[in-house]
Motif scaffolding. Structure first.
Motif: not given
Length: 97
Positions: A21-25
């Motif tokens: 899944m996507l991770h946001a930073v």
């Protein structure tokens, strides 16, 4: 080709091969409303972020955890990650547009 995507607010996104899944930073200078701020080397092709990333969620009633360090475009997954890539280092996948 880039490994991370930077949105209009400055949030960095990448596809985590451990979680699928996507991770946001949220790097320093980002305008998104999130108090966390990571130091970023400015590269979308070979990113380095500090400190480590820790993502927690519940899936089918089970607590899940993805903990990693990102250095020079590589993800070093920590042993406390709850997926099959724990304790492994892999390249960040290319960003699909």
């Amino acid at each position: 080709m880039a490994k991370m995507h930077k949105d209009a607010r400055g949030v960095l996104l990448f596809d985590c091969p451990g979680c699928g899944m996507l991770h946001a930073v949220y790097p320093q200078g980002c305008t998104a409303d999130n108090p966390a701020r990571w130091t970023w080397n400015g590269s979308l092709d070979s990113p380095t972020l500090t400190p480590s990333l820790s993502v927690r969620w519940t899936e089918h009633g089970h607590e899940r955890h993805c903990h990693s360090f990102i250095t020079d475009g590589q993800i070093q997954f920590c042993g406390d990650s709850t997926h099959a890539l724990a304790d492994q280092t892999v390249p960040i996948p290319e960003w699909e547009t």
